[in-house]
Motif scaffolding. Structure first.
Motif, short mmCIF file in Angstrom:
data_model
loop_
_atom_site.label_atom_id
_atom_site.label_comp_id
_atom_site.label_asym_id
_atom_site.label_seq_id
_atom_site.Cartn_x
_atom_site.Cartn_y
_atom_site.Cartn_z
N ALA A 47 0.93 -1.25 -0.08
CA ALA A 47 -0.08 0.07 -0.04
C ALA A 47 0.91 1.10 0.11
N ARG A 48 1.92 1.33 0.67
CA ARG A 48 2.98 2.35 0.69
C ARG A 48 3.87 2.21 -0.45
N VAL A 49 4.51 0.81 -0.81
CA VAL A 49 5.67 1.01 -1.58
C VAL A 49 5.36 0.97 -3.13
N VAL A 50 4.37 0.35 -3.60
CA VAL A 50 3.90 0.35 -5.00
C VAL A 50 3.48 1.67 -5.49
N PRO A 51 2.80 2.64 -4.90
CA PRO A 51 2.77 3.92 -5.45
C PRO A 51 3.98 4.79 -5.39
N ARG A 52 4.82 4.43 -4.45
CA ARG A 52 6.26 5.17 -4.40
C ARG A 52 7.21 4.60 -5.62
N GLU A 53 6.75 3.36 -6.09
CA GLU A 53 7.63 2.86 -6.99
C GLU A 53 7.22 3.26 -8.41
N GLY A 54 6.06 3.90 -8.28
CA GLY A 54 5.41 4.48 -9.85
C GLY A 54 4.57 3.63 -10.30
N PHE A 55 4.03 2.73 -9.75
CA PHE A 55 2.99 1.55 -10.38
C PHE A 55 1.54 1.65 -9.64
N GLU A 56 0.50 1.42 -10.48
CA GLU A 56 -0.72 1.58 -9.76
C GLU A 56 -1.03 0.26 -8.86
N LEU A 57 -1.72 0.24 -7.91
CA LEU A 57 -2.20 -0.83 -7.09
C LEU A 57 -3.77 -0.87 -6.85
N ASP A 58 -4.39 -2.17 -7.52
CA ASP A 58 -5.69 -2.22 -7.12
C ASP A 58 -5.66 -3.17 -5.65
N LEU A 59 -6.71 -2.83 -4.96
CA LEU A 59 -6.93 -3.28 -3.83
C LEU A 59 -7.98 -4.27 -3.52
N LEU A 60 -7.87 -5.34 -2.79
CA LEU A 60 -8.71 -6.35 -2.54
C LEU A 60 -8.76 -6.86 -1.05
N ARG A 61 -9.99 -7.25 -0.71
CA ARG A 61 -10.01 -7.61 0.86
C ARG A 61 -9.66 -8.90 0.94
N SER A 62 -8.62 -9.16 1.81
CA SER A 62 -8.17 -10.40 1.89
C SER A 62 -7.32 -10.66 3.50
N ALA A 63 -7.14 -11.61 4.03
CA ALA A 63 -6.65 -11.70 5.41
C ALA A 63 -5.79 -13.07 5.40
#
Length: 365
Positions: A47-63
């Motif tokens: 959640a914090r590293v992927v945007p910093r690396e310049g990529f888009e992140l799609d979120l899903l609910r998982s545990a």
């Protein structure tokens, strides 16, 4: 033909996520017009590293389903239907040519949904013994890139040995001179980290070790995680030790380049980065790691003379201070350890994985 589209699913920890980032960068270097996105959770490191690396992140609910309390297990099971819905939505939105699973519980729903839809899939397995998610997916994926030859048996004909992909900055670090070699009167530097969330046991051992190290000429960089940040800072300050203490270090390649000695856990990705950078290390395996794989990882490097190991049950301020001081004082031994570490490096792992991914996606290399 539409541009190549790739979804990289999973994360939770740096050990899962950073190999995926290495592969993403290799893909874009080879196919600049490709669209590479990530899928993960809002709670994981992604959640914090992927945007910093310049990529888009799609979120899903998982545990997580393994190694959790009964209440957390119930929550994880309850989220499974929602995970499937979210994974299906992500695939419908991105329409990928291939899906790569890098491990972690958020990887499972996306890779499984892709396999059900007939989308080519590949797993990246960093450890000698696959985690639960990858073991469950072993028979439905198109391919599995493994680090160790002994892991092939878990995936059968789908497996190929590639090594653990690392960011190219670590490879470049191993070619640099004048940094992290204690030369020309430079103050020796020690890098300490316990993983993306920090490691309480290592942090507390360094709190005890700080007064023992304060008499030496030494600079410390320590990634603590959030929990112990202030107590560790206070301990170094009280001891009068030159230390930079951060909750998280984003540019780990630069930190390793600058270090003379590294103190860390023994996860597969950490060891891949250490060996690529060619750094002597004191390894403290996580004792609760599945199938005790961190201790097994560490034993390989120790046996080759590339590292030392302290088991967590034997960890103390005196023990860790003694190891650090001895290595800092012995430059020839550090150089021998660095040479031994580099012998384990697989700098072409990302290239080998991308070769296979492009084949599966029906694209030429």
């Amino acid at each position: 033909m539409k541009p190549l589209t790739v979804v990289i699913a999973g994360g939770g920890t740096g050990g899962h996520l950073y190999p995926g980032i290495a592969v993403a960068r290799e893909l874009l270097q080879r196919v600049p017009e490709a669209k590479v996105t990530f899928a993960g959770t809002a709670r994981g490191i992604e959640a914090r590293v992927v945007p910093r690396e310049g990529f888009e992140l799609d979120l899903l609910r998982s545990a997580a389903l393994k190694g959790t309390s009964p209440a957390a297990l119930a929550r994880g099971l309850g989220l499974l239907p929602l995970s499937g819905v979210d994974a299906w939505r992500i695939l419908s939105k991105r329409r990928p040519d291939i899906v790569l699973g890098v491990g972690g519980y958020s990887s499972g729903p996306v890779v499984l949904a892709a396999a059900m839809r007939g989308i080519p899939t590949m797993l990246l397995e960093q450890n000698a013994v696959p985690g639960l998610t990858n073991r469950l997916l072993a028979h439905v994926v198109s391919a599995a890139a493994v680090t160790f030859a002994s892991t092939v048996s878990f995936f059968g004909r789908r497996a190929f040995v590639a090594g653990n992909p690392i960011r190219q900055e670590f490879v470049a670090a191993s070619r640099q001179t004048g940094a992290g070699d204690g030369a020309s009167g430079a103050v020796p530097r020690v890098l300490i980290f316990g993983g993306s969330q920090g490691a309480h046991a290592i942090n507390m051992a360094m709190v005890e070790a700080a007064p023992r190290l304060a008499d030496g000429r030494l600079a410390v960089t320590h990634q603590t995680g959030e929990r112990d940040l202030e107590s560790v800072r206070a301990a170094y300050r009280k001891a009068g030790l030159d230390a930079r203490v951060e909750p998280f270090l984003y540019e780990m390649d630069r930190e390793m380049t600058a270090a003379d000695v590294v103190v860390c856990r023994a996860g597969a990705t950490t060891l891949a980065e250490l060996t690529a950078a060619g750094k002597p290390a004191v390894l403290i395996p996580l004792p609760t790691a599945a199938d005790d794989h961190q201790r097994k990882n560490a034993e390989v490097l120790v046996g080759a003379g590339a590292a030392e190991m302290i088991e967590q049950k034997d960890l103390s301020g005196a023990a860790i201070a003694g190891r650090i001081a001895a290595l800092i004082a012995d430059a020839p031994r550090r150089e021998r350890m660095a040479t031994a570490a580099r012998a384990f490096a697989r700098p072409d792992a990302a290239r080998v994985i991308v070769d296979r991914a492009l084949e599966l996606a029906g694209r030429e290399r």
